[in-house]
Design a protein around this motif. Structure first.
Motif, mmCIF file in Angstrom:
data_model
loop_
_atom_site.group_PDB
_atom_site.id
_atom_site.type_symbol
_atom_site.label_atom_id
_atom_site.label_comp_id
_atom_site.label_asym_id
_atom_site.label_seq_id
_atom_site.Cartn_x
_atom_site.Cartn_y
_atom_site.Cartn_z
ATOM 1 N N LYS A 68 0.851 -1.192 0.000
ATOM 2 C CA LYS A 68 0.000 0.000 0.000
ATOM 3 C C LYS A 68 0.887 1.243 0.000
ATOM 4 O O LYS A 68 1.929 1.252 0.648
ATOM 5 C CB LYS A 68 -0.869 -0.019 1.251
ATOM 6 C CG LYS A 68 -2.112 0.816 1.114
ATOM 7 C CD LYS A 68 -2.925 0.796 2.376
ATOM 8 C CE LYS A 68 -4.017 1.834 2.291
ATOM 9 N NZ LYS A 68 -4.662 2.008 3.577
ATOM 10 N N VAL A 69 0.458 2.273 -0.740
ATOM 11 C CA VAL A 69 1.267 3.494 -0.798
ATOM 12 C C VAL A 69 1.108 4.259 0.515
ATOM 13 O O VAL A 69 -0.008 4.563 0.935
ATOM 14 C CB VAL A 69 0.801 4.386 -1.968
ATOM 15 C CG1 VAL A 69 1.605 5.681 -1.990
ATOM 16 C CG2 VAL A 69 0.922 3.646 -3.264
ATOM 17 N N GLU A 70 2.260 4.563 1.100
ATOM 18 C CA GLU A 70 2.199 5.309 2.365
ATOM 19 C C GLU A 70 2.283 6.795 2.055
ATOM 20 O O GLU A 70 3.141 7.237 1.291
ATOM 21 C CB GLU A 70 3.369 4.888 3.249
ATOM 22 C CG GLU A 70 3.147 5.274 4.699
ATOM 23 C CD GLU A 70 4.304 4.863 5.577
ATOM 24 O OE1 GLU A 70 4.469 5.488 6.625
ATOM 25 O OE2 GLU A 70 5.035 3.925 5.216
ATOM 26 N N MET A 71 1.386 7.556 2.634
ATOM 27 C CA MET A 71 1.385 8.994 2.370
ATOM 28 C C MET A 71 2.177 9.701 3.474
ATOM 29 O O MET A 71 2.199 9.253 4.618
ATOM 30 C CB MET A 71 -0.041 9.541 2.340
ATOM 31 C CG MET A 71 -0.910 8.926 1.270
ATOM 32 S SD MET A 71 -0.290 9.211 -0.403
ATOM 33 C CE MET A 71 -0.906 10.870 -0.688
ATOM 34 N N GLY A 72 2.816 10.770 3.089
ATOM 35 C CA GLY A 72 3.568 11.559 4.066
ATOM 36 C C GLY A 72 3.140 13.012 4.020
ATOM 37 O O GLY A 72 2.531 13.462 3.042
ATOM 38 N N ARG A 73 3.450 13.766 5.067
ATOM 39 C CA ARG A 73 3.054 15.174 5.130
ATOM 40 C C ARG A 73 4.312 16.038 5.060
ATOM 41 O O ARG A 73 5.262 15.849 5.833
ATOM 42 C CB ARG A 73 2.309 15.419 6.444
ATOM 43 C CG ARG A 73 1.641 16.759 6.535
ATOM 44 C CD ARG A 73 0.846 16.785 7.842
ATOM 45 N NE ARG A 73 0.529 18.125 8.254
ATOM 46 C CZ ARG A 73 -0.451 18.855 7.761
ATOM 47 N NH1 ARG A 73 -1.215 18.356 6.820
ATOM 48 N NH2 ARG A 73 -0.676 20.081 8.221
ATOM 49 N N ASP A 74 4.284 16.968 4.130
ATOM 50 C CA ASP A 74 5.431 17.866 3.929
ATOM 51 C C ASP A 74 5.668 18.688 5.205
ATOM 52 O O ASP A 74 4.749 19.339 5.713
ATOM 53 C CB ASP A 74 5.113 18.806 2.748
ATOM 54 C CG ASP A 74 6.336 19.554 2.265
ATOM 55 O OD1 ASP A 74 7.106 20.030 3.125
ATOM 56 O OD2 ASP A 74 6.511 19.668 1.039
ATOM 57 N N GLY A 85 10.976 6.099 -0.781
ATOM 58 C CA GLY A 85 12.287 5.778 -0.204
ATOM 59 C C GLY A 85 12.221 5.555 1.296
ATOM 60 O O GLY A 85 11.148 5.554 1.909
ATOM 61 N N ASP A 86 13.415 5.372 1.857
ATOM 62 C CA ASP A 86 13.490 5.039 3.285
ATOM 63 C C ASP A 86 13.620 6.255 4.191
ATOM 64 O O ASP A 86 13.685 6.130 5.405
ATOM 65 C CB ASP A 86 14.708 4.128 3.526
ATOM 66 C CG ASP A 86 14.550 2.809 2.799
ATOM 67 O OD1 ASP A 86 13.399 2.383 2.634
ATOM 68 O OD2 ASP A 86 15.582 2.244 2.373
ATOM 69 N N GLY A 87 13.756 7.410 3.620
ATOM 70 C CA GLY A 87 13.935 8.607 4.451
ATOM 71 C C GLY A 87 15.388 8.814 4.816
ATOM 72 O O GLY A 87 16.285 8.115 4.336
ATOM 73 N N ALA A 88 15.588 9.775 5.706
ATOM 74 C CA ALA A 88 16.961 10.131 6.083
ATOM 75 C C ALA A 88 17.570 9.008 6.921
ATOM 76 O O ALA A 88 16.931 8.524 7.854
ATOM 77 C CB ALA A 88 16.946 11.428 6.875
ATOM 78 N N GLU A 263 8.543 14.051 7.959
ATOM 79 C CA GLU A 263 9.366 14.133 9.164
ATOM 80 C C GLU A 263 10.530 13.146 9.167
ATOM 81 O O GLU A 263 11.560 13.393 9.787
ATOM 82 C CB GLU A 263 8.492 13.899 10.402
ATOM 83 C CG GLU A 263 7.759 15.156 10.824
ATOM 84 C CD GLU A 263 6.948 14.969 12.079
ATOM 85 O OE1 GLU A 263 6.713 13.807 12.454
ATOM 86 O OE2 GLU A 263 6.543 15.978 12.665
ATOM 87 N N GLN A 264 10.310 12.022 8.484
ATOM 88 C CA GLN A 264 11.397 11.041 8.415
ATOM 89 C C GLN A 264 12.373 11.335 7.287
ATOM 90 O O GLN A 264 13.315 10.580 7.046
ATOM 91 C CB GLN A 264 10.809 9.644 8.214
ATOM 92 C CG GLN A 264 9.983 9.190 9.396
ATOM 93 C CD GLN A 264 9.095 8.024 9.015
ATOM 94 O OE1 GLN A 264 9.547 7.076 8.390
ATOM 95 N NE2 GLN A 264 7.821 8.114 9.362
ATOM 96 N N GLY A 265 12.094 12.411 6.570
ATOM 97 C CA GLY A 265 12.984 12.796 5.481
ATOM 98 C C GLY A 265 12.688 12.071 4.188
ATOM 99 O O GLY A 265 13.523 12.054 3.276
#
Lengths: 655, 322
Positions: A68-74, A85-88, A263-265
């Protein structure tokens, strides 16, 4: 008939040359256009569509696959996007994340970065000067002056060309330093900026191609339409250069004020958000102006060096004039620089209050005092040079007796400008003073007084410049008396307005006080943009008291130019360090933590030593570049006859 | 020279004005002497002006004493200024250099004597300077104190987290009960000496009016808290000179100074009061504050009120960005 045929052949040749150039330029720019299209489509998909990662994510969602596509908040724009990607990476102090030599990696990176920046700034600034000077030469009605300008622009670009290859070499060293010492961080940054990394590289190719055509085609394209084509190439060159710089700025802006990630980059699919962060535009403006001022300073220092080592009066005359032009250009960009800096700081405060306070009120505040001192040196030396230059004009001496009053205003303004808010003192002195703030000087330590101080200095510099313009000329227009009174009153009112607003700033809320800088700056800029043209209008067809005796200027003036350039270099190194160290223990502010053993703020003394080393290294290497420039230079053969007046500098013909 | 008072509230401008007057007087005297054919040589004029400003004026006229680091900065800048003045034109530079060249050339008995004396005295002076610098020094070392360290993004007080960038004082309200900075700004006392003597009649302006309500009533409540807890150190006039102040070095913050609360957001002050000296962040070297963490003694409401009182009493406005 034969003549006509010759003309036609020449015309055809020109047309062919123009076409060839346009094709060449087009080919150079083609990769960029192609890659821009690729970026717009997210790296390979047709233009106009969402980025490839997003398409893939959407597709996966549509097909109802398990993942499932995980959504992130800018974190800045607060928009939603598919997290990619995996983030920072969460790093640790070990060889995997921070491979190292037996030396502080941060200092190695610092030196590599700073040297690349020095040269990068120089080679981006000089073509802009060339463009302006070449244009001035083309529109000049005086043939001799036109040739002089053309020669000067050529001299400038010649210096820049050697520096250009050094810039590329230093860029390579920088990349290798990143890859070998900070692989995790660099990997993360590259993953975020992946869509534009290649544009940057391709833009370099275009920049190089255009630069070489511009330089090597100088003689071939010296007349008629071709000259305009040549000038247009400098425009293209500068546009490409500016794009390059904006892209590089987006990386450092992202490190300071990240956007376009969660937040996770994790990258959220919108590259524009990543580039267009809170501090990107203020940084762009500040860096353009800073580069120009720096470039002007370095070229002026080159001219000063050549002036001091000149053997003949002709050479001295030429390099005196060259130094004057380069310094004037540098100073023209120095004047708005404090205002651009002010805007940048305002945006920093607006972005993160902590960052602003760390910079200007906390940990790094003392470095700002050093910066203020440097700014003061820049303006003081500029004034000093102009006063010395008055001495090479007949009639200039009538202004020199008033220099002491300008010195007084400059010194008072500078003393207020550099008075620290946080005073360095022993506990005994602290006790004797009766508190942390000195009741008299403490008031100079805050922004309201400092704005007044710097504006007073800039206004005084404008007066010095107006005096310089008038050095050997007397206005003869019928309204000269009125004009003089008007100018005098204007400056007095502007200065009183400046002082009044500086005092008034203590009695009003901070947000209004910040707003007061607008009328203060407006007063100063009015002096510059209204009084300088007014002065020129008054001097039009004015009475000449004598020629400018180029080359007959005391060596002190040339040392002042060298000091000016050194101060520029030092200040640039200092501000780069401040801007970078304000992130404290973050690689990317609040996103990727720096867990290397060097994630602490250096002492002021250590930082100053590294900055000084960088400055020294740059000047030694640029001396080498200057020396290379002299190898290919033609000598100016005519020796001066003793007792004869020195003519204006004449350009060497051909290159 | 304390007999000539520096007038509180006007000290910075007074200092600049005095310097302007002194330089003008000096210029007039020098001009008159020149007219009379007895003009002061440029060399001595330069030395006199520098010595007057740095050795006399800044050291003996300005009080309390200016720390050496600042005087060193001023001394260097004024020396640069004087160099620019004496070498502004070639003619003046020649005039300035003449006594130095004369001494170096030593063509007269007097210049020979001066040159010989300098040859002897300069090494002795340098030796004395070197000797002095090698002597053991028992003074406390210089501290580059960070007075206003950067605050954290958030602070937790009595279990509630406050975002310092966006939080606001819940008592800074207008009659409608809404947060209103402009309203409270309009109701602070004027900045001047004897501000508490101001004739305030209406209940909207006077915190001691029994009918006072809203913002101004909260100011009074903040004042009560201040005088019960804070004034021992920060003083009756909030100038950092309380009963116990001089037991500390540095003495407590002087809120009437333009460089303290006037430069800060209200939430910054809220954070500092709540966490005290012990809660200073790492960058606040050398953590020279003994203020207790008031969150252990006051409620959140009381802290907000006392902060508001401090601004009201000093006549300053908290920093805002919009």
């Amino acid at each position: 008939m034969g003549r006509l045929f010759n003309q036609m052949t020449r015309g055809k040749k020109k047309l062919l040359a123009v076409s060839a150039l346009m094709v060449m330029g087009g080919l150079l720019l083609l990769p960029i256009f192609l890659s821009v299209t690729a970026v717009a489509s997210g790296g390979g998909a047709p233009a106009g569509g969402p980025p490839a990662d997003v398409v893939a994510a959407q597709k996966a969602g549509e097909e109802g696959e398990a993942e499932k596509v995980e959504m992130g908040r800018d974190i800045y724009y607060k928009t939603e996007g598919p997290a990619i990607g995996d983030g920072a990476p969460v790093t640790a102090d070990n060889e995997t994340f921070y491979p190292r030599y037996n030396f502080e990696s941060r200092v190695l990176l610092w030196v590599a970065n700073q040297q690349h920046l020095y040269y990068g700034s120089f080679v981006l600034a000089v073509p802009i000067f060339c463009m302006c000077i070449e244009f001035a030469g083309m529109v000049s009605k005086d043939k001799a002056m036109a040739k002089k300008y053309d020669q000067l622009a050529y001299d400038f670009i010649k210096i820049s060309l050697t520096a250009y290859s050094l810039t590329a070499i230093l860029g390579g060293i920088l990349i290798f330093t990143f890859l070998t010492l900070y692989p995790a961080f660099f990997g993360y940054l590259s993953s975020i900026f992946r869509p534009v990394m290649h544009i940057y590289a391709l833009t370099f190719v275009a920049e190089s191609g255009v630069l070489y055509i511009y330089y090597y085609g100088w003689d071939k394209m010296r007349e008629g339409v071709l000259k305009w084509v040549h000038l247009s190439m400098s425009v293209i060159l500068n546009v490409i250069g500016t794009v390059l710089m904006f892209l590089a700025n987006s990386w450092i802006a992202f490190m300071m004020s990240p956007a376009g990630v969660d937040e996770q980059g994790r990258y959220l699919g919108n590259i524009w958000h990543v580039i267009h962060t809170a501090l990107w535009n203020p940084l762009n403006v500040h860096r353009i102006l800073g580069n120009m001022a720096f470039g002007g300073g370095v070229v002026a220092a080159y001219a000063a060096y050549r002036f001091l080592s000149s053997k003949t009066d002709e050479e001295r005359a030429h390099y005196d004039w060259m130094g004057y032009i380069a310094m004037s250009l540098g100073v023209a960009f120095l004047i708005p620089l404090p205002f651009a800096g002010y805007w940048l700081m305002r945006e920093v405060y607006a972005y993160r209050q902590q960052m602003g306070i760390t910079l200007m009120g906390g940990l790094l505040a003392w470095l700002f005092i050093i910066q203020a001192t440097m700014i003061g040196i820049l303006f003081l030396t500029t004034n000093y040079y102009l006063w010395q230059a008055l001495g090479r004009m007949t009639g200039g001496e009538r202004f020199q007796k008033y220099i002491k009053y300008l010195v007084f205003i400059l010194v008072c303004g500078l003393l207020v400008f550099i008075t620290p808010h946080t005073i360095v003192m022993t506990p005994a002195e602290l006790k004797a003073m009766g508190g942390q703030q000195h009741p008299v000087l403490g008031n100079y330590g805050v922004m309201s007084a400092k704005n007044g101080g710097i504006n007073a200095i800039i206004m005084t510099t404008i007066i010095s410049f107006i005096w310089y313009q008038r050095g050997n000329r007397v206005p003869t227009v019928s309204w000269a008396k009125f004009g003089n009174i008007f100018m005098g009153c204007f400056f007095v009112i502007a200065q009183l307005n400046n002082i009044w607003l500086a005092c008034y700033g203590y009695f009003i809320p901070a947000n209004v006080r910040i707003g007061l800088s607008v009328p203060q700056v407006a007063g100063t800029l009015s002096c510059l943009f209204l009084m300088t043209p007014l002065n020129l209008a008054m001097l039009k067809n004015g009475r000449q008291l004598g020629p400018i005796r180029w080359g007959q200027i005391p060596p002190r003036s040339q040392y002042a130019i060298i000091m000016l350039a050194t101060a520029f270099t030092w200040m640039m190194g200092l501000m780069g360090y401040i801007r970078s160290s304000v992130r404290l223990f973050w690689h990317v502010n609040e996103v990727m933590r720096d867990n290397s053993p060097w994630a602490y703020t250096h002492t002021i003394g250590f930082a100053a030593n590294v900055i000084s080393f960088n400055v020294l290294f740059f000047w030694i290497s640029i001396m080498f570049v200057f020396w290379l420039g002299t190898l290919g230079a033609k000598k100016i053969p005519v020796p001066a006859q003793a007792g004869q007046p020195v003519p204006s500098p004449q350009p060497a013909t051909g290159h | 020279m304390t007999w000539l008072k520096l007038v509180e509230g006007y000290m910075p401008m007074q200092m600049i004005s005095e310097l302007v007057i002194c330089i003008l007087v000096f210029s007039i005297i020098n001009y008159s002497l020149k007219r009379a054919g007895m003009g002061l040589p440029k060399f001595w004029a330069g030395i006199f002006v520098w010595a007057f400003v740095n050795v006399f004026y800044l050291k003996y006229r300005i009080y309390p004493p200016i720390p050496f680091s600042v005087r060193a900065i001023y001394g260097t800048v004024s020396a640069c200024g004087i160099f620019m003045w004496v070498s502004g034109s070639q003619q003046e530079w020649e005039e300035f250099k003449r006594p130095i060249i004369n001494v170096l050339d030593a063509k007269t008995g007097m210049t020979k004597f001066i040159r010989t004396a300098l040859l002897i005295l300069l090494p002795i002076g340098l030796w004395g300077f070197a000797y002095n610098s090698f002597l053991p020094n028992f003074d406390e070392p210089i501290e580059l104190r960070t007075v206003h360290p950067a605050p954290p993004a958030t602070t937790k007080v009595h279990g509630k987290t406050y975002v310092l960038q966006t939080a606001s004082n819940p008592y800074r309200i207008n009659p409608e009960g809404k947060y209103d900075q402009a309203y409270s700004n309009a109701h602070i006392v004027d900045q001047s000496m004897g501000r508490l003597m101001k004739d305030v009649n209406s209940a909207e302006e006077n915190p001691w009016d029994p009918n006072a309500k809203g913002y101004i009533k909260h100011v009074r409540e903040g004042g009560e808290i201040f005088f019960q807890n804070c004034h021992f150190c920060h003083g009756d006039n909030l100038n950092g000179r309380g009963l116990w102040a001089f037991a500390f070095n540095p003495i407590p913050a002087n809120f009437t100074d333009a460089g303290t609360i006037a430069q800060l957001q209200e939430t910054f002050v809220f954070w500092r009061v709540s966490k005290g000296g012990i809660g200073l962040p790492g960058e606040a070297f050398p953590w020279a504050s003994v203020m207790p963490p008031w969150e252990q003694h006051l409620t959140v409401d009381e802290i907000w009120k006392v902060v508001m009182f401090e601004y009201w009493h000093t006549g300053y406005y908290p920093r805002t960005w919009e």
